[in-house]
Motif scaffolding. Structure first.
Motif, PDB file in Angstrom:
ATOM      1  N   ILE A   1     -20.746  12.885 -63.240  1.00  0.00           N
ATOM      2  CA  ILE A   1     -21.881  12.120 -62.709  1.00  0.00           C
ATOM      3  C   ILE A   1     -21.810  10.738 -63.342  1.00  0.00           C
ATOM      4  N   GLU A   2     -22.216   9.707 -62.611  1.00  0.00           N
ATOM      5  CA  GLU A   2     -22.297   8.348 -63.167  1.00  0.00           C
ATOM      6  C   GLU A   2     -23.769   8.019 -63.348  1.00  0.00           C
ATOM      7  N   ALA A   3     -24.178   7.887 -64.600  1.00  0.00           N
ATOM      8  CA  ALA A   3     -25.595   7.670 -64.903  1.00  0.00           C
ATOM      9  C   ALA A   3     -25.811   6.245 -65.382  1.00  0.00           C
TER      10      ALA A   3
ATOM     11  N   ASP B   1     -20.659  11.059 -58.710  1.00  0.00           N
ATOM     12  CA  ASP B   1     -21.578  10.308 -57.879  1.00  0.00           C
ATOM     13  C   ASP B   1     -22.702   9.734 -58.742  1.00  0.00           C
ATOM     14  N   HIS B   2     -23.463   8.793 -58.168  1.00  0.00           N
ATOM     15  CA  HIS B   2     -24.529   8.146 -58.936  1.00  0.00           C
ATOM     16  C   HIS B   2     -25.691   9.114 -59.172  1.00  0.00           C
ATOM     17  N   LEU B   3     -26.076   9.261 -60.427  1.00  0.00           N
ATOM     18  CA  LEU B   3     -27.290  10.012 -60.772  1.00  0.00           C
ATOM     19  C   LEU B   3     -28.504   9.229 -60.257  1.00  0.00           C
TER      20      LEU B   3
ATOM     21  N   SER C   1     -10.804   5.384 -60.331  1.00  0.00           N
ATOM     22  CA  SER C   1     -10.639   4.442 -59.208  1.00  0.00           C
ATOM     23  C   SER C   1     -11.972   3.880 -58.755  1.00  0.00           C
ATOM     24  N   ASP C   2     -13.086   4.558 -59.116  1.00  0.00           N
ATOM     25  CA  ASP C   2     -14.407   4.200 -58.563  1.00  0.00           C
ATOM     26  C   ASP C   2     -14.350   4.204 -57.041  1.00  0.00           C
ATOM     27  N   ALA C   3     -13.619   5.185 -56.486  1.00  0.00           N
ATOM     28  CA  ALA C   3     -13.460   5.265 -55.033  1.00  0.00           C
ATOM     29  C   ALA C   3     -14.807   5.499 -54.364  1.00  0.00           C
ATOM     30  N   HIS C   4     -15.092   4.698 -53.345  1.00  0.00           N
ATOM     31  CA  HIS C   4     -16.241   4.934 -52.471  1.00  0.00           C
ATOM     32  C   HIS C   4     -15.748   5.326 -51.080  1.00  0.00           C
ATOM     33  N   SER C   5     -14.450   5.615 -50.987  1.00  0.00           N
ATOM     34  CA  SER C   5     -13.826   6.104 -49.759  1.00  0.00           C
ATOM     35  C   SER C   5     -12.687   7.035 -50.181  1.00  0.00           C
TER      36      SER C   5
ATOM     37  N   LEU D   1     -11.266  10.272 -62.640  1.00  0.00           N
ATOM     38  CA  LEU D   1     -12.580  10.838 -62.978  1.00  0.00           C
ATOM     39  C   LEU D   1     -13.747  10.061 -62.367  1.00  0.00           C
ATOM     40  N   HIS D   2     -13.485   9.189 -61.404  1.00  0.00           N
ATOM     41  CA  HIS D   2     -14.587   8.363 -60.893  1.00  0.00           C
ATOM     42  C   HIS D   2     -14.509   8.238 -59.371  1.00  0.00           C
ATOM     43  N   CYS D   3     -15.103   9.207 -58.667  1.00  0.00           N
ATOM     44  CA  CYS D   3     -15.158   9.192 -57.206  1.00  0.00           C
ATOM     45  C   CYS D   3     -16.595   9.422 -56.744  1.00  0.00           C
ATOM     46  N   HIS D   4     -17.011   8.642 -55.760  1.00  0.00           N
ATOM     47  CA  HIS D   4     -18.350   8.769 -55.183  1.00  0.00           C
ATOM     48  C   HIS D   4     -18.283   9.528 -53.863  1.00  0.00           C
ATOM     49  N   THR D   5     -19.418   9.947 -53.340  1.00  0.00           N
ATOM     50  CA  THR D   5     -19.458  10.605 -52.028  1.00  0.00           C
ATOM     51  C   THR D   5     -20.558   9.986 -51.182  1.00  0.00           C
TER      52      THR D   5
HETATM   53 FE    FE Z   1     -18.946   4.168 -59.635  1.00  0.00          FE
END
Ligand code: FE
Ligand code: ZN
Ligand code: ZN
Ligand code: FE
Length: 275
Positions: free
Chosen positions: A81-83, A38-40, A224-228, A5-9
């Motif tokens: 969303i990650e706020a 993604d980051h709010l 995973s807090d994936a940033h890739s 539940l934690h992936c960024h773009t």
């Molecule tokens: Fe994150």
């Protein structure tokens, strides 16, 4: 089944890949559910290297919904969303969150005062503060975040350990307060495997905090807090082993802000997941 539940773009300015790339990454990792979170945008500052701009939010929502509609049948795509929690901005954050049909909201504390304490460029500030005071302020702020009612999940609950700055004694009473607040507020704890790849080299949160969450009946998510895109589902075998070892047999995901539990895989079944 497993859900990340934690992936960024790339919209946040410090990640690679668009939503479709993360869906492909999740399929490659053998996941059944992928949540983009993604980051709010901050409501009190603008920084294109930290978050998308507020004007980009509708495009973000559209991109996730299009990816969800176009995804193969064996994967579900959720809109998260990650706020950030910044005391005093709750009303503005609530308004921003209410404008979009998020499936869930991860709540994070990355900022104390004007200090982005988890940012590699701001590490010198650690020299100016005693670790015990830093940890107390961090965990007090986390507890406030939990109690706002803005968030479904507390992300990386002990992010303060990222650079391996430790308090002189484990802050067990503060952990207990956070876990209690989570139970009372119905906030889930995120087991975030990205800490394994940070200087601390350890999953967030540490076992003693996770044990307290478990004891209070707090539900949990995996992220995973994936940033890739290559990092979707990374080290989920370790994450599942940790949560099972403190007694969890279920995790949760969210659709339209409603939690739904799912069975965690048996330890032997996770070996092929993640990379
Ligand atoms: Fe994150
Ligand atoms: Zn990020
Ligand atoms: Zn975060
Ligand atoms: Fe983050």
């Amino acid at each position: 089944m497993l859900a990340d539940l934690h992936c960024h773009t790339r919209r946040c300015g410090h990640a690679d890949g668009d939503v479709a790339d993360y869906v492909a990454g999740a399929l490659g990792a053998g996941l059944e559910v992928v949540g983009i979170a993604d980051h709010l945008p901050f409501v009190d500052r603008v920084d294109p290297t930290l978050t998308m701009g507020a004007e980009e939010l509708p495009g973000y929502v559209r991109e996730v919904h299009e990816a969800a509609a176009g995804a193969p049948g064996d994967i579900e795509v959720l809109l998260g969303i990650e706020a950030d929690f910044v005391p005093g901005t709750e009303g503005d954050v609530a308004r921003l969150l209410d404008q979009q049909p998020f499936d869930y909201v991860l709540g994070s504390v990355h900022v104390l005062g004007d200090w982005l304490f988890d940012h590699p460029d701001h590490r010198d500030r650690y020299r100016e503060v005693h670790p015990d005071e830093f940890w107390e302020e961090y965990l007090t702020t986390v507890r406030m975040a939990v109690e706002t009612g803005l968030f479904d999940v507390l992300a990386h609950a002990d992010l303060a350990k990222k650079f391996d700055v430790r308090p002189t004694r484990a802050p067990l009473d503060l952990y207990e307060g956070v876990a209690e607040a989570m139970a009372r507020s119905g906030v889930a704890v995120e087991v975030n495997t990205s800490g394994l790849y940070k200087p601390v080299g350890e999953i967030y949160p540490e076992r003693s905090l996770l044990e307290r969450c478990r004891a209070h009946g707090v539900s949990m998510t995996l992220g995973s807090d994936a940033h890739s895109p290559a990092h979707v589902g990374r080290a989920f075998a370790e994450g599942v082993a940790l949560v099972r070892s403190v007694g969890y047999r279920e995790a949760v995901l969210f659709r339209e802000r409603v939690p739904e539990a799912y069975q965690l895989p048996e330890p032997g079944e996770v070996g092929t997941v993640g990379g």
